[in-house]
Every structure is written in C-alpha cells, then in structure tokens.
Design an enzyme around this catalytic site. Structure first.
Site, PDB file in Angstrom:
ATOM      1  N   TYR A  56       6.600   8.739   1.361  1.00 14.25           N
ATOM      2  CA  TYR A  56       5.554   9.252   0.477  1.00 14.25           C
ATOM      3  C   TYR A  56       6.186   9.949  -0.737  1.00 14.25           C
ATOM      4  O   TYR A  56       6.966  10.886  -0.571  1.00 14.25           O
ATOM      5  CB  TYR A  56       4.709  10.224   1.284  1.00 14.25           C
ATOM      6  CG  TYR A  56       3.832  11.191   0.526  1.00 14.25           C
ATOM      7  CD1 TYR A  56       3.922  12.559   0.776  1.00 14.25           C
ATOM      8  CD2 TYR A  56       2.876  10.756  -0.392  1.00 14.25           C
ATOM      9  CE1 TYR A  56       3.104  13.471   0.128  1.00 14.25           C
ATOM     10  CE2 TYR A  56       2.059  11.667  -1.053  1.00 14.25           C
ATOM     11  CZ  TYR A  56       2.180  13.019  -0.796  1.00 14.25           C
ATOM     12  OH  TYR A  56       1.369  13.925  -1.435  1.00 14.25           O
ATOM     13  N   ASP A  98       5.508  14.333  10.689  1.00 10.63           N
ATOM     14  CA  ASP A  98       4.283  14.446   9.903  1.00 10.63           C
ATOM     15  C   ASP A  98       3.309  13.431  10.476  1.00 10.63           C
ATOM     16  O   ASP A  98       3.482  12.222  10.281  1.00 10.63           O
ATOM     17  CB  ASP A  98       4.603  14.175   8.432  1.00 10.63           C
ATOM     18  CG  ASP A  98       3.377  14.348   7.531  1.00 10.63           C
ATOM     19  OD1 ASP A  98       2.240  14.168   8.026  1.00 10.63           O
ATOM     20  OD2 ASP A  98       3.556  14.630   6.342  1.00 10.63           O
ATOM     21  N   ILE A 127      -0.050  13.119  10.002  1.00 11.53           N
ATOM     22  CA  ILE A 127      -1.377  13.246   9.388  1.00 11.53           C
ATOM     23  C   ILE A 127      -2.214  11.979   9.452  1.00 11.53           C
ATOM     24  O   ILE A 127      -3.402  12.018   9.161  1.00 11.53           O
ATOM     25  CB  ILE A 127      -1.322  13.758   7.935  1.00 11.53           C
ATOM     26  CG1 ILE A 127      -0.791  12.699   6.990  1.00 11.53           C
ATOM     27  CG2 ILE A 127      -0.543  15.033   7.835  1.00 11.53           C
ATOM     28  CD1 ILE A 127      -1.064  13.103   5.529  1.00 11.53           C
ATOM     29  N   LYS A 184      -6.717  12.824   5.923  1.00 14.53           N
ATOM     30  CA  LYS A 184      -6.701  11.381   6.122  1.00 14.53           C
ATOM     31  C   LYS A 184      -7.580  10.981   7.293  1.00 14.53           C
ATOM     32  O   LYS A 184      -8.375  10.054   7.210  1.00 14.53           O
ATOM     33  CB  LYS A 184      -5.272  10.892   6.372  1.00 14.53           C
ATOM     34  CG  LYS A 184      -4.288  11.369   5.334  1.00 14.53           C
ATOM     35  CD  LYS A 184      -4.633  10.863   3.940  1.00 14.53           C
ATOM     36  CE  LYS A 184      -3.688  11.454   2.916  1.00 14.53           C
ATOM     37  NZ  LYS A 184      -4.007  11.017   1.551  1.00 14.53           N
TER      38      LYS A 184
END
Lengths: 469, 477
Positions: free
Chosen positions: A145, A230, A232, A272
């Site tokens: 990202y 992470d 998410i 998300k």
C-alpha cells in the site's frame, strides 16, 4: 536557519507519487452515468460501497443509538464529555467480538489489549513510534500500500526495506526473500525492528497461507524482532481459502507463553470491512502490555470521536446485524469481483487469483511496449487519459515487476463496472490493431506516430487525501 | 533486538506529574451526591459543563444534525465515505464562521485555511512537527498547561524553554522576560523556533491586551521565529474587556504572516472534548498544506463534522449559545470567587477560562514546592477536592493552585465551597502540620507554629465579616 521543519520540505508525505496524480485527473473529470458519461471512472479507490443499505436499515430500526439516546434518555452530555483514551468499554468489547467473529471465533481478543486510534493510518504510525527509533527499519513485502511510505516513515523517521516478491510464485513471501531484505538493511546500517505484512494483502487481494505465516513467525523468532499484521481487510474475504489470522497460527503452535507472543501486533480498522472510512475508526491490538500502555497514551493525538464509538458499539453489539452484514457483504464482493475478472478476461487481460479485498491485481505486462517501468507509466497514462479509467500502477505499490495494476471494483456500481470493462476491451482491441498496423508500417519503413497526447501538468494539482488503500 | 522504542518506555507522556496524581485519587473515590457524598470532588478538570441543556434542546429541534436519525440518514452513506483530509466544506465554513463570531466578527477566518486535527492535543503536536526539528525549541511562558510537555515534545523531540512570569505583575508576559529567555537559550546553543502562548491563559484565566500582543508580534518578527497562539478558551471570556485575538492584531501591525499560527478546538468553548475537534489555522501556506497532509493521522470523524457543520451554521444558535455560555460562566465565576473571598481565599483576577488561579501561598508552611505538595495532598486527602498544584504548571512560585469551576452543577459547587469553608474554619487555630505527620490518614490534630497561626488569623474571619481594608480582598478578588 530553515524556517520550517525538514518534515515539511521533504517528500515523505508521498503525495508526489503517480498514485495520487491519477486521483487528481479523476477529480477534474469524474464519471457520472447521466451527467458525465465520458468522464474518468474511479477504480483507484479501495472503498466498499456495496453494502450501505444494511447499516442504513439497521439505523432505521435502532433510533436510540441514532439519536444520542440510551433507553430513550439523552446521553449527549455524557458522550460530549467522554475523552478517556481507554475508549468506551462497550465499544471495545463490541469491536473485539467483531474481530473474533471475522476469524470464525477461532481466536478471541481481550478488550484490555486494544487501543483505539483515528483510523489505521494513525494505528500504523503509532506502532512505529512505539516499536522503533528514528533510523530503524521495518521489512515490508512488495507490492505494498503506497500510504505506508507516509504512515510508517514520515514523522517517525523509520525506514522501509522491501522484501521482494515476484509473480513467479504469486508474490508470496519466501525465506530467501526475507533473509535478503534483512541483509540489505544490515548493509545500509539499518537496525531491523520488525516485519509488517498486510493480510489479506493490499494490493494483491489474497490471504496469506499458513505456511507463509509459519515462515514469518519462524523468522521473527529467529531474529527477535516484531511482526505487525495489518488485517484491515480481514472481513472482506469472500471465497476460499478462508482467512487465517496470525493469532490463530500462534495459538495453534502453542506460542502464547513464549517471547514471540508479545512481539506480534495487529492493526485493524472499520474503513474497509464495514465501509466507514469517514468515521476514522482504527485499532491496535497487542499482547505486550507495555506497547498497549504506550500506544494508549499516544492515542491522545488521534482518539475516535465518542459519538462514533457509541454508534458503532450499538451496531457491532447487534450480532444479528453483524452476521447478516458479513454474509451479504461477502456475497456482493464475490459477485462484483467475478464480474471484474470476467470483464478483464474478455479483454484478454488476466489477474492474480484472489479471494479477498476490494480490488484485483491485474496483469497487463503483455500490453507494455517494453518490460520497463517507463513503459508501465506510459501505459498507465493512456489508461487514465484515453481509456478514462483511474487505476493504480504497480510501481506506486513498489512492485518489482513492471506491468501490474491494482483495479478496484467495490466502489462502483455493476453498471459502471460494465462501462469500464467495455472501454478497456475497446482499448485493448485498438492496441492490437495498432500493433498490427505498426508492424505493417514498420515494414513499409514509415514512422508511426502515436495517436495520443500526454497531458502532464504536475504544477497544478490540488492536494487531496487519498486514504484509498 | 526487539526492544520497544525509547519514546514508548520513557516518561515523555508526562503522566508521572502531580497533575495526574490528583486525577487518580479522584478516580478511585469520585464524588456522587447520593452514592458517594464523601468522595473527591473533581476540580482539576477544565471542562465546560454549564450549557448542555441549551445544546440538547437545539439537538432535539434539529434531528437532521445526526446522520443516524430518520431526518439525517439520507446523508449517512456520503458522510461515512467522506475521508478527504480537506474536511467537509460545510464543516470548515461553519467553524470559520464560529471562530469569527467568537471574536465579535472583528475578523474573518478563511475556511480554506481550516485544517483538522485530533483535538487541540493533535493540533499542537502537528504544529510542532511542521515548525521544528528534533532538538529545536519553543519558548513557553509559565505557568502553562501540563499537557504541552507531552503534546509538543514527546514524539517530536522538540524542547520547551520556559519564559518565567511571576505574581509581581500578575504573571504577565513582558518583553524583557522574552528577551531574557531567548538569549539564555542561545547561550546554551538551543535553537528557538517559536513562541507558544495560550490566550486566554490556562491556568491563569486572564488574556492579553492589544499592546502586549503587539509587542509579542514585534518580538517574533524581530527574531524571525514563529508565534503559535492557542486560543481554545476564546469563547470562555465572560467579562469585559473583549477578547483580542492574534488574528485581529496582525491586521494592525506590520508582520510576516508566515510566522503566525492559531490552534483552536471545540473542547472548551462548546464543551465537546469527546468529539475531538481540533483546528490548526495557519497564515503560512506551506504549513497549511503540510498540516493538511499530516491531519490524516487525526481527522475529525465525518459523523462529527456533519453534526458540527449543522450546529454551527445556525447563526441564531451560535449567537445565543455564546451569549448564554458567557452569562453562565460569569455567574458561576462570580459566585465562586466571591464566596471564596468571604472565607479569606483569594485568586488572580480573571475574566476568562473555566478555572481560577487560587492563591494559597499564605497557607504554605514554608515557601517551597515541598510545602506546596504537602498542602495539595492535604486538600485531596482531607478536604477531598482534586485541584491542580501550580508546580505541575511549571509555576516558579509555590502556593498557587488551579481550581476548576465549570465542570459541576450548582449543588456540587455548594458542597465544594462548604468543604473549603469547613476546612478553613476548623483550622483557624491550627495549620498545616510538619511534613511527616501528614502521612497519617487518621483524623488529624494539626499543630502550627505560632507565627503561622497569626498569619491565618489575619485573614480567616467568620464567614460573614470581612474587613474592607484587607489587602487580600481588594487586590485579588
């Protein structure tokens, strides 16, 4: 003496990246079915817009949470005054239960180990401040990202060293790649403090396999470093294989009483999974009480609004709602993803097989004029300016191979997706025709002039936050 | 080696200060009128709780302010998706308007300069990140809000250099004190990047006149350093004269506007600390642009932006609220300080803020910070009030305490005052004991040195009689 800090004058905010430039073009000319059917379609935004009807109908049935009330009594004052950085207990409980539900209840989380932050953006930065000194490094698998360049490095002074992953094995992390990244950091005199992975992956849209997770655990155990997972996108896993959380693997390997247990930290958010990026709800989960204590104090710099905590604690405590939401949301994501995949197929474009996320990792290597990042940029500009689709070039995600693009599917309607795919097919067809005639022209020794004009104006762009992931 | 960072394990969070100890005492035994009538009354929390009924009434009449009600739900999706760090335009416009109104519409704020942050806490840290590199410093007049030690320094590596102010001139900032602090820093090789002022002041409850502000602006211009004006108590000015903002003064004085930055929040003026609405307003375009990018780390929830935008777009509501809030603060302040003066307790004359700067120097057994701590422990343990000792605000003179008055209802205020009254009367003959005896929590038999007892007699009167000649009555309240 410089009037402003070095942070202001450097580029670590990352916004000069091409990733954001496509956004700017979109903003100048956004697609609208009726008002601007020739506009640019936004496929660079990892948002989940498919399931809003579900929280909206929940709100219609739950007036209390909606109107600052509890059992009909106004609690506005209580909420307006609530600034305790430990967070609203009911919200933390609801959040950890939701996280457990996403993991099939194979792991449970302790609300006392969760720290609320203003989005995952803040969570990731806060963890850097807690785990690393200026000049230390974290290893990240590529592609990753683009926002991590800002979130992990900008104000913290921490460095990122990439773990190179390639299409040869579907971009999975390998032991040699981990080791090579570690050595590279050593060569740069950077002390490695940990590894950060995104699972499910952005931009790949894949979940990590158990053997990859085992590999990571072995690696961080051996090097005595941290692991940040992470997660998410954990609630966006819409098909098999299912999601395996790092916590699950630690538990299965009975590592709860070992040192590595306290070196694994999870980042989460509702941006998300629930499609609520505007509410700025992020979280850090850690088994290390010192990290929890420090991060809790740091969360003062970005607490979650109490009215948002209250609303979401009511919503997430409603197990009927969360169950229904997860089921319907997954179905809709799967349906939309498969429409994208088949649309791409029709255009002769393949993508990485994915089971999660709000995007696909699309393979356009065969459309490059050469196997270079310059050619990737060339292709990308054509797609933005001529095909009028904003998609994200792999180079902005630090991909080591040119030709890959992240294409989002969950932020547009089915109809818009159809239009996008038609445009793409026309483009690919025209490229094929052009290539053919180019060959013919070449054969006849005439110069082939490109049909398009580059519109590059890097001077005049607007700043824009792209928490797009 | 998987050590945690120095930032995480160090004391930069500042929570080992006395400021927080009182809070802890309160939290283990909080006052409640029926459930815990002997509990500790919280007077260490600068909150504005006086106008919630007013706001709640408005909310009931405007359900569209919430995106969750039937009237507001049509905005749910677009709000839930809105994460643009520019902020919702209506939110910025409403905040800019509110800021102007609070300053009597004498100055206009540009909505495009409004940058969000995670409360004023987040705003201060963000400004420090933008203006200074690690090791560089800001000047801060004392006494100052203890949270600055964390907000400006902890993760930024920036230092704070105190500009000492004292009671001799009511803690006013003088150019001499600024110059002196600046030069001392230079001699110590500390690079000063700016001056941070809180105006109206926490903990003093006073604000600066135009001339002082002009002098300050000239000072920063001359030194080419930044001026950060924390104006989060701007709407708590409850008595004449009118508040003068930096934003007004720069219209009248030649200055380099790239040096001027304002920090604001709705936590004090509106009483909304839970909603985390912080604002950075900089006159420097580069700082505005950079701060906006940094605001990603602490954006205001769009749900809250929507609520605030609806509320603060309503002119009538703002005008009425500001007037009502001032009125209630004025009344509460007046009653509180008057009653205290009757008991013989004085404070710095103030006309703003949610607290008073109480002068208890005469109650110290000696002029030291140890004695201040002893007195403070006594106030918490025996009088059962959590107040904040001046030392936690880096005050250079012992004996001053910040006491909040706007975070409780009338009943609790009465209880607090009666406790103070009882304490003063009870200790008319006796006073703060030698240090070691304080450690006993059983009923205290306080014995006092003769000279101190005479001083107490000087100003402990029976509640209804106060000598009009008493210098304490005239000078302070």
């Amino acid at each position: 003496m410089g009037l402003l800090s070095r942070k202001v004058t450097c580029n670590s905010h990352g916004q000069d990246s091409s990733y954001f430039l496509g956004w700017q073009e979109y903003e100048k000319n956004p697609y609208h079915e009726v008002n601007n059917p020739q506009g640019i379609i936004q496929m660079g935004l990892a948002e989940n817009q498919l399931s809003f009807d579900l929280p909206e109908s929940w709100l219609a049935k739950n007036a209390d949470a909606a109107g600052f009330k509890r059992d009909g009594q106004s609690i506005f004052k209580e909420l307006a005054l609530f600034q305790d950085y430990h967070g609203l207990p009911a919200f933390k409980k609801a959040l950890v239960d939701f996280m457990a539900e996403i993991r099939g209840n194979k792991v449970t989380f302790d609300p006392n180990h969760i720290v609320l932050t203003a989005g995952a953006t803040s969570a990731n930065e806060t963890l850097m401040f807690c785990l690393a000194e200026q000049g230390d490094a974290f290893l990240l698998p590529t592609p990753y990202y683009p926002g991590f360049d800002r979130d992990l490095k900008w104000r913290t002074g921490v460095e990122i060293v990439p773990i190179q992953c390639t299409s040869s094995n579907r971009f999975q992390i390998t032991a040699p790649a981990l080791e090579e990244a570690y050595q590279q950091a050593q060569r740069k005199n950077l002390r490695v403090k940990g590894v950060l992975v995104t699972n499910p992956s952005n931009p790949l849209g894949t979940t990590m396999r158990r053997d990859e997770l085992d590999l990571l655990i072995n690696f961080i155990t051996d090097k005595e470093i941290h692991l940040i997972s992470d997660e998410i996108y954990s609630g966006t896993v819409f098909s098999s294989p299912g999601f395996v959380s790092i916590m699950e693997v630690l538990k299965d390997r009975s590592l709860e009483q070992t040192p590595v247990w306290e070196r694994v930290h999870i980042v989460y958010s509702l941006s998300k999974d629930l499609g609520l990026p505007g509410f700025r709800v992020g979280a850090i989960y850690s088994n290390d009480p010192i990290v929890v204590a420090a991060a809790t104090k740091m969360s003062s710099f970005g607490l979650v609004s109490s009215q948002t905590q209250y609303l979401l604690s009511a919503m997430l405590s409603d197990k009927k709602f969360t169950k229904e939401y997860m089921a319907k949301n997954h179905k809709r994501l799967q349906k939309q993803q498969s429409k994208l995949v088949s649309g791409l197929e029709k255009a002769g474009i393949g993508c990485l097989e994915s089971n999660a996320g709000l995007f696909c990792w699309v393979d356009m290597r065969h459309l490059l004029s050469s196997n270079t990042f310059e050619a990737e940029m060339e292709l990308w500009k054509r797609i933005v300016y001529d095909v009028k689709l904003n998609i994200s070039p792999g180079s902005s995600c630090h991909c080591s191979e040119p030709g890959w693009f992240r294409v989002c599917f969950a932020n547009i309607s089915e109809d818009t997706l159809k239009v996008a795919m038609q445009r793409l097919k026309s483009f690919v067809d025209s490229v094929a025709i052009n290539n053919q005639s180019h060959q013919e022209l070449k054969n006849s020794r005439k110069k082939f002039r490109t049909k398009w004009v580059f519109r590059l104006s890097f001077q005049s762009f607007h700043d824009r936050e792209q928490d797009e992931r | 080696m998987a050590a945690i960072s120095k930032i995480a394990t160090g004391n930069g969070h500042g929570e080992n200060s006395a400021y927080f100890d009182g809070w802890k005492a309160y939290e283990t035994n909080p006052f409640h009128p029926t459930d815990r009538p002997d509990g500790v009354i919280q007077m260490g929390l600068a909150e504005n709780q006086l106008c919630f009924d007013f706001i709640e009434k408005w909310l009931m009449e405007h359900p569209e302010a919430s995106i969750c009600t039937a009237e507001g739900v049509s905005k749910f999706k677009e709000t839930a998706l809105f994460q643009d760090y520019h902020g919702i335009p209506e939110f910025r416009q409403a905040v800019a308007k509110f800021m102007g109104k609070v300053r009597g519409d004498r100055v206009k704020f540009d909505p495009d300069r409004i940058v969000m942050s995670g409360g004023a806490t987040g705003a201060h840290e963000m400004v420090a990140f933008c203006l200074a590199d690690p090791g560089e410093a800001f000047l801060v007049p004392t006494p100052y809000y203890p949270g600055f030690d964390r907000d400006l320094r902890w993760r930024t590596g920036v230092e704070l250099v105190p500009v000492v102010c004292d009671s001799a001139n009511d803690f006013k900032i003088t150019i001499d004190s600024l110059q002196s602090a600046y030069h001392k820093a230079q001699e110590a090789n500390i690079k000063i990047k700016g001056l941070l002022i809180t105006n109206p002041s926490n903990p003093l409850g006073t604000f600066m006149d135009k001339d002082t502000l002009k002098n300050i602006i000239n000072f920063v211009n001359e030194k080419n350093i930044h001026l950060i004006g924390d104006e989060i108590y701007a709407a708590t000015v409850f008595m004449e004269p009118e508040f003068v903002s930096i934003s007004e003064v720069i219209e009248e004085v030649e200055c380099n506007r790239d040096l001027i930055h304002i920090v604001y929040s709705l936590s004090k003026d509106m009483g909304f600390p839970g909603f985390r609405v912080g604002i950075v307003y900089s006159y420097n375009d580069t700082v505005t642009s950079c701060a906006r990018k940094m605001s990603s780390f602490g954006l205001v929830s769009s749900q809250t932006q929507h609520l605030i935008a609806t509320m603060l777009s309503n002119d009538e509501f703002i005008d009425n609220f500001v007037a009502e809030s001032r009125e209630r603060l004025f009344k509460r302040h007046k009653y509180f300080t008057w009653t205290l003066s009757q008991i013989g307790i004085c404070s710095l004359k103030s006309n703003a803020g949610l607290f008073i700067w109480m002068d208890l120097r005469k109650l110290l057994k000696e002029k030291t910070f140890e004695a201040e701590m002893d007195l403070w422990r006594l106030i918490i343990d025996e009088v059962k009030l959590n107040v904040s000792p001046g030392s936690s605000f880096h005050c250079h003179e012992p004996g001053w305490f910040r006491v909040c008055f706007a975070n409780m209802d009338d009943y609790t205020m009465e209880i607090a005052l009666s406790r103070i009254r009882n304490f003063m009367v009870k200790n008319n003959e006796t006073m703060v004991p030698p240090r070691n005896k304080l450690l006993r929590r059983t009923s205290l038999k306080l014995s006092l040195s003769r000279s101190l007892s005479r001083k107490m007699d000087d100003f402990i009167m029976s509640p209804s009689i106060m000598s009009p000649q008493s210098p304490l009555v005239q000078a302070r309240t």
